[in-house]
Design a protein around this motif. Structure first.
Motif, PDB file in Angstrom:
ATOM      1  N   LYS A  16      12.907  -0.157 -11.244  1.00 44.80           N
ATOM      2  CA  LYS A  16      12.377   1.214 -11.146  1.00 44.80           C
ATOM      3  C   LYS A  16      13.450   2.160 -11.666  1.00 44.80           C
ATOM      4  O   LYS A  16      14.615   1.776 -11.786  1.00 44.80           O
ATOM      5  CB  LYS A  16      11.980   1.530  -9.693  1.00 44.80           C
ATOM      6  N   VAL A  51       4.048   6.827   8.196  1.00 47.42           N
ATOM      7  CA  VAL A  51       3.369   7.995   7.602  1.00 47.42           C
ATOM      8  C   VAL A  51       4.060   9.285   8.063  1.00 47.42           C
ATOM      9  O   VAL A  51       4.267  10.215   7.274  1.00 47.42           O
ATOM     10  CB  VAL A  51       1.859   8.010   7.940  1.00 47.42           C
ATOM     11  N   ARG A  79       7.380   0.428 -11.074  1.00 50.17           N
ATOM     12  CA  ARG A  79       7.627  -0.137  -9.746  1.00 50.17           C
ATOM     13  C   ARG A  79       7.680  -1.642  -9.910  1.00 50.17           C
ATOM     14  O   ARG A  79       6.828  -2.221 -10.565  1.00 50.17           O
ATOM     15  CB  ARG A  79       6.487   0.289  -8.809  1.00 50.17           C
ATOM     16  N   GLN A 128       7.166   9.634   6.080  1.00 49.74           N
ATOM     17  CA  GLN A 128       6.895  10.014   4.685  1.00 49.74           C
ATOM     18  C   GLN A 128       6.615  11.513   4.563  1.00 49.74           C
ATOM     19  O   GLN A 128       7.090  12.176   3.655  1.00 49.74           O
ATOM     20  CB  GLN A 128       5.701   9.187   4.157  1.00 49.74           C
ATOM     21  N   TYR A 186       0.855  -1.211   0.000  1.00 51.24           N
ATOM     22  CA  TYR A 186       0.000   0.000   0.000  1.00 51.24           C
ATOM     23  C   TYR A 186       0.878   1.245   0.000  1.00 51.24           C
ATOM     24  O   TYR A 186       0.619   2.218  -0.713  1.00 51.24           O
ATOM     25  CB  TYR A 186      -0.960  -0.006   1.212  1.00 51.24           C
ATOM     26  N   SER A 187       1.964   1.225   0.826  1.00 49.02           N
ATOM     27  CA  SER A 187       2.788   2.437   0.944  1.00 49.02           C
ATOM     28  C   SER A 187       3.484   2.743  -0.387  1.00 49.02           C
ATOM     29  O   SER A 187       3.647   3.908  -0.748  1.00 49.02           O
ATOM     30  CB  SER A 187       3.808   2.293   2.092  1.00 49.02           C
ATOM     31  N   GLN A 213      17.753   1.695   3.921  1.00 45.50           N
ATOM     32  CA  GLN A 213      17.377   2.931   3.226  1.00 45.50           C
ATOM     33  C   GLN A 213      18.615   3.657   2.690  1.00 45.50           C
ATOM     34  O   GLN A 213      18.566   4.257   1.615  1.00 45.50           O
ATOM     35  CB  GLN A 213      16.542   3.830   4.132  1.00 45.50           C
ATOM     36  N   MET A 222       2.651  12.384  -4.902  1.00 41.74           N
ATOM     37  CA  MET A 222       3.870  12.109  -4.124  1.00 41.74           C
ATOM     38  C   MET A 222       5.066  12.016  -5.076  1.00 41.74           C
ATOM     39  O   MET A 222       5.481  13.030  -5.600  1.00 41.74           O
ATOM     40  CB  MET A 222       3.666  10.870  -3.249  1.00 41.74           C
ATOM     41  N   ASP A 223       5.589  10.802  -5.331  1.00 37.92           N
ATOM     42  CA  ASP A 223       6.811  10.739  -6.160  1.00 37.92           C
ATOM     43  C   ASP A 223       6.541  10.744  -7.669  1.00 37.92           C
ATOM     44  O   ASP A 223       7.466  10.881  -8.464  1.00 37.92           O
ATOM     45  CB  ASP A 223       7.635   9.496  -5.794  1.00 37.92           C
ATOM     46  N   ASP A 248       5.832   8.323  -9.906  1.00 36.24           N
ATOM     47  CA  ASP A 248       6.651   7.344 -10.627  1.00 36.24           C
ATOM     48  C   ASP A 248       5.802   6.478 -11.551  1.00 36.24           C
ATOM     49  O   ASP A 248       4.644   6.172 -11.243  1.00 36.24           O
ATOM     50  CB  ASP A 248       7.396   6.445  -9.621  1.00 36.24           C
ATOM     51  N   HIS A 269       0.877   4.278  -2.885  1.00 40.63           N
ATOM     52  CA  HIS A 269       0.626   5.696  -2.580  1.00 40.63           C
ATOM     53  C   HIS A 269       1.869   6.553  -2.832  1.00 40.63           C
ATOM     54  O   HIS A 269       1.764   7.675  -3.328  1.00 40.63           O
ATOM     55  CB  HIS A 269       0.130   5.845  -1.134  1.00 40.63           C
ATOM     56  N   ASP A 270       3.051   6.017  -2.516  1.00 43.19           N
ATOM     57  CA  ASP A 270       4.303   6.759  -2.738  1.00 43.19           C
ATOM     58  C   ASP A 270       4.501   7.096  -4.224  1.00 43.19           C
ATOM     59  O   ASP A 270       5.073   8.131  -4.566  1.00 43.19           O
ATOM     60  CB  ASP A 270       5.477   5.908  -2.234  1.00 43.19           C
ATOM     61  N   LYS A 296      10.304   6.339   7.906  1.00 40.58           N
ATOM     62  CA  LYS A 296       9.728   6.018   6.599  1.00 40.58           C
ATOM     63  C   LYS A 296       9.988   4.542   6.240  1.00 40.58           C
ATOM     64  O   LYS A 296       9.115   3.852   5.724  1.00 40.58           O
ATOM     65  CB  LYS A 296      10.358   6.938   5.538  1.00 40.58           C
ATOM     66  N   THR A 297      11.174   4.083   6.524  1.00 40.26           N
ATOM     67  CA  THR A 297      11.558   2.730   6.120  1.00 40.26           C
ATOM     68  C   THR A 297      11.833   1.810   7.308  1.00 40.26           C
ATOM     69  O   THR A 297      11.431   0.651   7.313  1.00 40.26           O
ATOM     70  CB  THR A 297      12.840   2.799   5.246  1.00 40.26           C
ATOM     71  N   ASP A 356      19.352   2.026  -0.389  1.00 40.60           N
ATOM     72  CA  ASP A 356      18.386   2.471  -1.406  1.00 40.60           C
ATOM     73  C   ASP A 356      18.838   3.808  -2.006  1.00 40.60           C
ATOM     74  O   ASP A 356      18.772   4.013  -3.219  1.00 40.60           O
ATOM     75  CB  ASP A 356      16.997   2.613  -0.768  1.00 40.60           C
ATOM     76  N   LYS A 402      15.677  15.425  -3.493  1.00 39.07           N
ATOM     77  CA  LYS A 402      15.662  14.780  -2.175  1.00 39.07           C
ATOM     78  C   LYS A 402      17.062  14.788  -1.602  1.00 39.07           C
ATOM     79  O   LYS A 402      18.037  14.488  -2.304  1.00 39.07           O
ATOM     80  CB  LYS A 402      15.162  13.337  -2.284  1.00 39.07           C
TER      81      LYS A 402
END
Ligand SMILES: CC(C)=CCC/C(C)=C/COP(=O)(O)OP(=O)(O)O
Ligand SMILES: C=C(C)CCOP(=O)(O)OP(=O)(O)O
Length: 315
Positions: A255, A174, A113, A177, A97-98, A238, A107-108, A110, A101-102, A200-201, A241, A265
């Motif tokens: 991605k 959340v 994914r 984020q 889900y995250s 992260q 939001m991003d 993109d 929505h991200d 976030k992560t 990442d 960012k």
């Protein structure tokens, strides 16, 4: 009984042979995917489009890291793999889900994914939002099945539900984020970035380990060790990442790379450079290993292996 492609072999005495880490990960991934198929609300009256959108992202080929951690922690403490599966499926639903929505334009924004078009690109924005909402809600249903189907004590399930609400919600993912989004206007120090990464992560990763421990009946000392391990590998994950967003391979990652720079960012490599970021991942892995070695677990092996594996990951 369902048989899985990566099922471990047995010797002539019928004993299960130990698998390589890669085979073990692949086998647990099969179990989790099967559990997700079982737990999805296919028997209920759910609109077809919503079912499809939920399934599309869940089955798009993620690494299943968080479910894996639920099971590894549970087994490290001598708990039952089967009893861990509903919670393993639940955390994958929350994570998915995250990501849905991200990826949204708000939001991003993109397009890709897990090597496929993002949910909103296929189903439209409104359905993607609702698929995310549905996955988050259904995750709590799945957690409760640990008690209903496998007799995990209700008191443990209560703690797991409490942790999940805390670590996925405003004080957890959340919160991380929104701090991340606000950080696009310019972060001034590394502590703020650490806060973002940890929440976030890190929080879903910490949740996964604690939940595995709780299913196995962990004591306070063991839970504390799992928390330390999760905090270290969550942050390291992260940072890795961030590193892969700069120097990773788009084919392997599934991605686009370069999106952190594109969205202004602020990341670990931005603050301390690539080499120091890599060194930080190494240090955190060492911290994680020490937490396991002092944790008083039933079996440390897979926990140590997964820490090393994550440090070296390229996707
Ligand atoms: C409540 C919400 C929507 C939470 C999203 C949490 C999250 C970890 C997003 C991905 O982070 P990322 O943007 O750093 O990773 P990626 O590069 O995979 O998009
Ligand atoms: C928290 C981050 C960095 C978002 C991606 O998580 P994963 O790298 O675990 O994504 P999947 O394999 O589940 O797609």
């Amino acid at each position: 009984m369902t048989r899985f492609e990566h099922e471990p072999e047995k010797n002539s005495e019928g004993e299960t042979l130990r698998q390589s880490l890669e085979d073990y990960i692949a086998f647990l991934g099969d179990l989790v995917s099967h559990e997700l198929e079982v737990i999805l609300p296919t028997q209920w009256m759910v609109p077809e489009n919503l079912q499809q959108a939920m399934k599309y992202s869940l089955m798009a080929g993620g690494k299943r890291l968080r479910p894996l951690l639920v099971i590894i922690a549970c087994e490290a403490l001598g708990g039952s793999r089967e009893a861990a599966l509903p919670v393993a499926a639940a955390i994958e639903m929350v994570h998915t889900y995250s990501l849905i929505h991200d990826d949204l334009p708000a939001m991003d924004n993109d397009d890709y994914r897990r090597g496929k078009l993002t949910n909103h690109k296929v189903f439209g924005e409104a359905t993607a939002i609702l698929a995310g909402d549905a996955l988050l809600t259904h995750a709590f249903y799945s957690v409760v099945q640990a008690s209903r189907k496998f007799g995990v004590p209700a008191e443990s399930v209560l703690s797991i539900v409490e942790d999940l609400a805390e670590m996925a919600g405003p004080r957890g993912m959340v919160g991380g984020q929104i701090a991340d989004m606000e950080g696009e206007q310019g972060l001034t120090d590394l502590e703020q970035l650490k806060y973002i990464h940890l929440h976030k992560t890190g929080d879903l990763i910490i949740f996964s380990l604690l939940a595995g421990g709780r299913i196995a009946g962990a004591n306070e000392h063991q839970l504390e060790a799992l928390h330390k391990f999760g905090t270290a590998i969550g942050l390291a994950f992260q940072i890795q990442d961030d590193i892969l967003d700069l120097v990773g391979d788009e084919g392997k990652l599934g991605k686009k790379t370069g999106s952190d720079v594109k969205q202004h960012k602020v990341t670990y490599p931005y603050f301390i450079g690539l080499e120091a970021s890599r060194e930080e991942v190494k240090q955190l892995t060492e911290t994680a290993r020490n937490a396991v070695l002092n944790g008083g677990f039933h079996d440390n092996q897979r926990m140590l292996e997964i820490a090393d594996y994550l440090m070296a990951r390229d996707h």
